[in-house]
Design a protein around this motif. Structure first.
Motif, PDB file in Angstrom:
ATOM      1  N   VAL A 241       0.819  -1.218   0.000  1.00 20.75           N
ATOM      2  CA  VAL A 241       0.000   0.000   0.000  1.00 20.75           C
ATOM      3  C   VAL A 241       0.852   1.268   0.000  1.00 20.75           C
ATOM      4  CG1 VAL A 241      -2.043  -0.996   1.031  1.00 20.75           C
ATOM      5  CG2 VAL A 241      -0.287  -0.071   2.508  1.00 20.75           C
ATOM      6  N   TYR A 242       2.042   1.206   0.600  1.00 15.33           N
ATOM      7  CA  TYR A 242       2.865   2.410   0.630  1.00 15.33           C
ATOM      8  C   TYR A 242       3.836   2.460  -0.538  1.00 15.33           C
ATOM      9  CZ  TYR A 242       0.995   2.722   5.336  1.00 15.33           C
ATOM     10  OH  TYR A 242       0.159   2.787   6.407  1.00 15.33           O
TER      11      TYR A 242
ATOM     12  N   VAL B 101       7.452   0.048   6.932  1.00 18.32           N
ATOM     13  CA  VAL B 101       7.302   1.461   6.554  1.00 18.32           C
ATOM     14  C   VAL B 101       6.541   2.149   7.672  1.00 18.32           C
ATOM     15  CG1 VAL B 101       6.255   3.049   4.922  1.00 18.32           C
ATOM     16  CG2 VAL B 101       7.189   0.886   4.119  1.00 18.32           C
ATOM     17  N   PHE B 102       5.507   1.445   8.101  1.00 19.79           N
ATOM     18  CA  PHE B 102       4.613   1.980   9.072  1.00 19.79           C
ATOM     19  C   PHE B 102       5.261   2.161  10.432  1.00 19.79           C
ATOM     20  CE2 PHE B 102       1.451   1.481  12.123  1.00 19.79           C
ATOM     21  CZ  PHE B 102       0.637   2.499  11.724  1.00 19.79           C
ATOM     22  N   LEU B 103       6.128   1.220  10.820  1.00 17.53           N
ATOM     23  CA  LEU B 103       6.780   1.312  12.131  1.00 17.53           C
ATOM     24  C   LEU B 103       8.077   2.113  12.058  1.00 17.53           C
ATOM     25  CD1 LEU B 103       6.245  -2.284  13.523  1.00 17.53           C
ATOM     26  CD2 LEU B 103       5.181  -0.215  14.349  1.00 17.53           C
ATOM     27  N   ASN B 104       8.236   2.881  10.973  1.00 21.37           N
ATOM     28  CA  ASN B 104       9.386   3.787  10.840  1.00 21.37           C
ATOM     29  C   ASN B 104      10.727   3.084  10.723  1.00 21.37           C
ATOM     30  OD1 ASN B 104       7.739   5.966  10.974  1.00 21.37           O
ATOM     31  ND2 ASN B 104       8.014   6.255  13.177  1.00 21.37           N
TER      32      ASN B 104
END
Lengths: 535, 383, 423
Positions: free
Chosen positions: B101-102, B112-115
């Protein structure tokens, strides 16, 4: 807002009744409390408090407790009391019974946290001169929690009139807290800081740290000193607090594991249904409380005392039933008992889910189990203290049963040498059933205790089963002392790791430690020595 | 070596393989060749379901190898299964590439989401299938080797071993639940797109996976057969029956156990790896101790120590579960729980044992059981 | 011997196939509605109620004459809180039972597990629980709250009315708390809250021993600034958490806790006396006084046969979702997924709390946000609500990677997460 209210209050206390609102208007003011506009409501509360009228305490207290209602038909305000059917409405000032209305005919006047704080302050100042020392002490506490420069003089008055040493100290501390926020001169503030630093505790720390930026340098320095001294005291206590947390967690583990120490440790049955026995105990507590609530609400304080023996009986008899119908055919095939009891546990779980529904059940804490006691800088919650006591008492009683009763003697005999015991005339199968029943019954008692701190749901047992096995195996099968030491050491280890590693990693480390420990001592902490080892 | 291979293809083995591949072939043909409306058309649902059962069967086989033949009751075999699954999941995650999705080509979505700024070191290499394939076998095997090396050397046996295997899988579950571990936390790895370039949502790929599972199961079966029928197999059976005596006879019991335990873990890992693309998700709940216990139950239901019994047990119990959760959603646990109790009490050698017993013309095990209870009661002596 | 093996195999497979496919071929005189909620395992606590609510709604619709002249038939399965089983059961519902629509799932992982199945088979799922956002599937309608419909209004409320300066973000370690906290952290920082005034804590599922963490919160709260806890602690762990809070004497007046996963159902298991004043943010409270809500509650009590059962937000979400689906089917004149999907957009249903919920083209609802305080009777009383409805946002503006994505399933976007329109 509170400041203004308290200013009015002070005026009152100083004998300036001219400033106060017309006391005759109190009923009218009370009616104004029925609003959804919290700002307006707060204004009204302040005005009511400013009347200084002791009659105002009842409606304000009712408002704080959520018992102030308005009648939907005419918006009139009443104090509500739960009745058998519908709601009894009482006059807010006199407390006289007015009428009984349906549940939906009167609605509660809602308040928010801001209002609750305002009411705390208002009630505190209204009751500062109350004849009841308990009420005065509570008032001083409230004012300490909601400090306000406006209250300084009122507190001064109350301090002058106060005879009780402890309450006076509390009032002085409340005054000191208020002084900190006032524009008094530095000397007064430094004295106040000193007084707060002597009091210690997190609340005082919070006050000192929250010193306004406008404070002068000497005041700030004094506050810093105070903070340092309080923090030093807190650090000293925190180790003790951690040990207490560990003991408390250990007692929960112990409670959950004792029953298993009998069914698994003594009998060698890998009892996967152990958790369900605990759960049944918790549900027994729920049923007992429901019956008491519906029939004899006054007995609620005794609900746990009634539930403990009942839970023992319920879980114990189901344990005997399981032993008679399933487990007795599986002796000597320890690993297969695991499979059968696993099936049994699924059945019991689903049975409870079918009967009681899948949702959590509310099990109330009796008053002696609620709240906490402050020991130095440690907060010891009552429910945990009682669980520690209860766990130790149960363990002690169990040891007595095993060591000092004929049944215990037979149990030990049967575990050590079944054939020989049988040859001596012991009815081994009866002893087996009773032993399993005893273990299950104790699990049921554990359920009563756990219902006080955890969810009462069909899943309750599942969450304790693995920990229980770890405790028993770590402590050493066949040894109740091992279970005791195992439970407490795991509890304390967990609690000391938690601040550094976090709750999850702490637990993982403990598990890894257990795995490694078993390599070192394959039979646990207190291993049985001798021939039985190679059985 | 030739003997070893040859021994595996005995009559039972041939029957088993025949049934397995015959059934799979029919299923595949009916799914791919027959039109969707045809009465004999096997829906895709059935294909992935059977595929899943076969991976469970391989897992059950691996448990049967160590429990049925070596007496090691592992309550943590789900951990090896899940580790194999994670290794496959990591490969599948990397195959998603920038279709997440990213749209990050390097990092999976959850990172990506958890940096995460870069791929954690242990994720490197999983973009290559051969590496993932090695890891599928290597990681569970290594864990089993280390665990077993400690446990068997210190002679941790019986219940103690079972409990610490349970502790192992429980600890792994807690660890994988942590989002900071870099394995996607509770959500695990999901949203897979393709495997070796084949679209996972394609019917053909599903049938391919079904064949892969069947082949793996067949191979696993042959390996187990070969092992248990060899001299080596005799030793591990001896260990099961009398560990101390075997040790006194001069066999290094711990080494035998370690080898068979590691082999079994590798098999479980392969099962997990085949399971993941067929169900489309791998997450830490595969590590729950309850799952591992269930595997043991499958083996017990089928009949332990028979290999094909474990396969039958796994398929039967899982089919029962599939059927009952749909047909009797409110009360299926009663049926399942009851089945476990019934099997343990009345079919101590499982379904296979019961059938074989009566087939030999001898007394059926159930009757024998009843008789033995009567005798036991009369003697008042159990040990 | 081989012949025997094959025959046996054939028999086995066909028996299996028959067993699995019975039901598929039943006459299509009913419209089948799948219900995919766990009835056993850890999530049964929350999900069973939703199954019952769906049965009630379907029953109700049938009494009104069904839909398109046909009766609705509920197909209930139990995915048993097992995530791969969710996918299997979803496929079974769609392929074998032939359901037109499925209402189900609670946890994010269960939704993630069934998502590929719904997309592959082009079926429709209504997901009723507040969740972390960062998703918009063509085949899922999200009737629960997105983070901007729950978390951000709650934080705003605490900032304004309680002037909170220090924040504890406590959650269970899974994707919903992680996302919510990430969004909140960046939101708070944007509002000028320094990093040292934010404490983030994660605990495992079912965490039961809260002594240390509650003590830590107390410690964090004694820094002289007003402190609040934003809790995304998952269902089961809440009971011991709140019990510990109550016993350690953390009053809502001093350190309020605002929770996003605690509703009436969770509170039913706790003595809420010591918790009065702690907050919850949702789109629905049982205590809200509207005629629709009164009717819904009475109907629920009559259906379940127990006056003490509560209603909660996910139940309202199913209520809205089901009504919308019924309206969309009526409008489309068919249960065909593509037609119904088109009809869903802009569909309006009155909320139980007043106002009208609207389905947006990003598959999320516009709903009002209410913040309430826990009362001693286990109810939550509204203390604040939005003036109108808030549009559910699939992609949060506070996460850089997701801020640039748009979800819109109508022309010209036709995409659940794109930086530019497809057409």
């Amino acid at each position: 807002m509170i400041a203004r209210l308290l200013a009015l209050m002070i005026a009152l206390c100083c004998g300036l009744p001219a400033l106060a609102a017309d006391p005759d208007d109190l009923p009218g003011l009370i009616e104004q409390l029925q609003t959804r506009d919290y700002a307006a409501m707060e204004q009204t509360v302040n005005t009511i408090a400013a009347t200084g009228d002791p009659r105002a305490v009842a409606p304000l207290q009712a408002l704080a407790d959520g018992d102030l209602y308005y009648r939907k038909s005419d918006d009139k305000v009443f104090i509500a009391r739960k009745a058998d059917s519908g709601t009894d409405l009482l006059d807010p000032l006199t407390g006289e019974f007015v009428e009984n209305v349906g549940r939906r005919d009167a609605r509660k006047i809602g308040i928010n946290n801001g209002m609750r704080r305002a009411l705390r302050g208002a009630l505190g100042s209204l009751t500062l001169l109350s004849p009841d020392p308990k009420v005065r002490a509570a008032a001083a506490q409230s004012l300490f929690k909601s400090p306000d420069p406006g209250a300084i003089e009122a507190l001064g008055q109350a301090i002058a009139a106060e005879k009780d040493e402890a309450i006076r100290t509390a009032m002085e501390e409340a005054q000191a807290a208020s002084i900190l926020l006032s524009d008094s001169d530095d000397a007064t503030k430094i004295v106040a800081i000193q007084s707060l630093a002597d009091r210690g505790g997190r609340d005082a720390l919070s006050l000192l740290k929250g010193l306004p930026d406008s404070a002068t340098e000497p005041v700030k320095a004094a506050a810093l000193e105070g903070v340092k001294s309080i923090e030093a005291a807190l650090a000293l206590w925190s180790t003790a607090q951690n040990i207490y947390y560990g003991i408390s967690l250990g007692s929960v583990l112990l409670m959950a594991a004792i029953g298993l120490a009998i069914t698994f440790g003594v009998m060698g049955v890998i009892n996967m249904a152990h958790g369900e026995m605990v759960m049944l105990g918790a549900y027994t507590t729920y049923v007992v409380q429901e019956i008491i609530r519906n029939n004899a609400p006054g007995m609620f304080e005794f609900s746990l005392a009634i539930a403990v023996p009942l839970a023992f009986l319920v879980s114990g008899s189901i344990g005997v039933l399981i032993e008679r119908t399933v487990i007795r055919y599986l002796y000597g095939r320890a690993l297969e008992t695991l499979l059968a009891t696993w099936g049994v546990s699924l059945i019991i779980q689903q049975l409870v889910r079918t009967i009681f529904g899948p949702t959590n059940k509310e099990v109330g804490n009796p008053d002696f189990m609620s709240g906490a006691v402050q020991l130095g800088e440690m907060t010891l919650t009552y429910n945990r203290i009682w669980i520690i006591v209860f766990a130790l008492v149960v363990l002690a009683m169990l040891m007595l049963v095993l060591k000092r009763t004929p049944l215990g003697l037979q149990m030990r005999a049967v575990t050590q040498n079944r054939r020989m015991a049988g040859a001596m005339g012991i009815r081994t199968d009866r002893v087996d059933a009773l032993t399993f029943g005893l273990g299950s019954g104790i699990a049921g008692m554990a359920g009563v205790a756990l219902s006080q701190i955890d969810n009462v749901s069909p899943n309750l047992g599942q969450s304790y089963i693995i920990d229980s096995f770890m405790v028993v195996v770590f402590g050493g099968v066949c040894n109740l002392w091992g279970t005791l030491v195992g439970a407490f050491s795991l509890g304390i280890a967990n609690k000391f790791l938690e601040p550094y590693a976090g709750a999850v990693l702490g637990k993982i480390l403990v598990l890894v430690a257990i795995i490694l420990f078993i390599q070192k001592r394959p039979r646990g902490l207190f291993a049985l020595k001798g021939r039985a080892v190679e059985s | 070596m030739r003997g070893l291979v040859f021994r595996a293809f005995d009559r039972g083995g041939m029957i088993f393989l025949g049934i397995l591949f015959g059934a799979i072939m029919l299923l595949a043909l009916s799914n791919l060749v027959l039109p969707a409306g045809h009465t004999l058309h096997a829906p895709t649902y059935l294909v992935s379901l059977i595929g899943k059962y076969l991976t469970y069967a391989l897992l059950a086989l691996s448990v049967d190898l160590i429990w049925g033949f070596c007496g090691i009751l592992s309550l943590g075999h789900g951990a090896f299964f899940a580790l194999g699954g994670y290794a496959m999941g990591m490969y599948l995650m990397r195959q998603i590439g920038d279709r997440g999705v990213y749209g990050n080509a390097e990092l999976p979505d959850f990172m990506v989401f958890l940096n995460y700024s870069e791929l954690p070191w242990y994720w490197h290499g999983f973009d290559m299938f051969w590496f993932a394939a090695i890891m599928i076998i290597f990681v569970p095997g290594l864990l089993a080797f280390i665990f077993g090396w400690f446990a068997f050397r210190s002679r941790v046996t019986g219940v103690y071993l079972s409990i610490i295997t349970q502790a192992m899988t429980y600890a792994l579950m807690l660890a994988f639940f942590r989002n900071n571990m870099g394995f996607g936390g509770n959500n695990g790895l999901t949203d897979f797109k393709d495997l070796l370039g084949f679209d996972l949502q394609n019917d053909g790929t599903r049938v391919g996976l079904l064949f892969a599972s069947a082949t793996a199961l067949g191979l696993g079966f042959l390996i187990c057969k070969a092992v248990t029928r060899s001299k080596y197999g005799k030793v591990i059976t001896a260990i099961r029956d009398a560990e101390s005596r075997t040790r006194f006879l001069g066999y290094r019991v711990d080494r035998y156990k370690l080898a068979v335990f590691t082999l079994s873990a590798c098999m479980a890992g392969v099962a997990g790896a085949l399971y993941v693309p067929q169900v489309g998700i791998i997450n830490p709940s595969e590590f729950t101790p309850a799952n591992s216990i269930e595997v043991v139950v499958w083996v017990a239901v089928g009949g332990r120590g028979t290999l094909y019994g474990a396969v039958i047990g796994a398929i039967l119990v899982n089919y029962a579960k599939t059927y009952l959760t749909g047909a009797l959603p409110e009360i299926w646990l009663f049926a399942l729980g009851g089945l476990f109790v019934f099997v343990t009490l009345f079919l101590p050698r499982g379904i296979v044992g019961a059938i074989n017993g009566s087939g030999d013309g001898g007394p059926s095990p159930i009757l024998a059981k009843l008789r033995s209870w009567r005798d036991a009661r009369a003697m008042e002596g159990r040990s | 011997m081989f012949g025997f093996g094959r025959a046996k195999a054939l028999a086995a497979v066909s028996a299996l196939a028959i067993g699995l496919t019975t039901g598929a071929a039943q006459a299509a005189d009913t419209i089948k509605v799948g219900i995919l909620h766990s009835l056993s395992g850890t999530m049964a606590i929350s999900e069973t109620t939703l199954k019952d609510v769906m049965l009630m709604l379907i029953d109700d619709q049938n009494k009104k004459g069904g839909l398109l002249g046909k009766q609705l038939e509920a197909v209930v399965v139990d995915p048993a809180s097992n995530w791969p089983l969710f996918a299997e059961k979803a496929r079974e519902l769609i392929e074998v039972n032939g359901t037109s629509v499925v209402f189900g799932c609670w946890t994010s992982v269960s939704r993630k597990s069934v998502l590929p199945v719904f997309e592959e088979l082009n079926s429709m799922l209504f997901y009723p629980v507040q969740y972390e956002g960062e998703e918009s599937s063509r085949n899922v309608f999200y009737t629960g709250a997105a983070p901007n419909q729950q978390a951000i209004p709650a934080v705003d409320y605490l900032m304004k009315t309680e002037s909170v300066k220090r924040w504890v973000l406590a959650g269970t370690d899974y994707v919903y708390p992680r996302t919510t906290n990430k969004i909140l952290e960046s939101y708070l920082k944007a509002k000028g809250v320094p990093a040292e005034d934010i404490m983030i804590n994660y605990t495992p599922f079912g965490h039961a021993d809260w002594q240390t963490i509650v003590a830590d919160i107390k410690k964090f709260g004694s820094a002289g600034k007003k402190t609040a806890v934003v809790s995304t602690i998952n269902g089961d762990a809440n009971v011991p958490f709140y019990k510990e809070l109550g016993n350690q004497g953390i009053k809502a007046e001093d350190i309020p806790v605002v929770a996003f996963s605690v509703g009436e159902e969770e509170l039913a298991g706790i003595d809420t006396g010591p918790l009065v004043g702690h907050l919850a943010a949702w789109n629905y409270f049982m205590s809200i006084d509207t005629p629709e809500n009164d009717a819904f509650i009475s109907k629920w009590h009559a259906f379940i046969g127990n006056e003490d059962r509560v209603t909660n937000d996910p139940m309202e979400a199913h209520y809205i979702g089901f009504k919308m689906w019924v309206q969309a089917v009526q409008q489309a004149g068919t249960t065909d997924v593509d037609a119904v999907r088109q009809a869903m957009y802009g569909q309006k249903v009155p909320n139980l709390t007043g106002g009208v919920a609207v389905m947006n083209t990003n598959h999320h609802l516009s709903k009002p946000v209410v913040i309430g305080e826990i009362q001693d009777d286990g109810q939550i009383q509204t203390v604040w609500s939005t003036d109108g409805v808030v549009v559910g946002d699939a992609w949060s503006d506070f996460i850089p990677e997701s801020a640039k994505l748009t979800a819109d399933w109508t022309f010209p976007w036709v995409c659940g997460g794109c930086e530019k329109p497809m057409y």
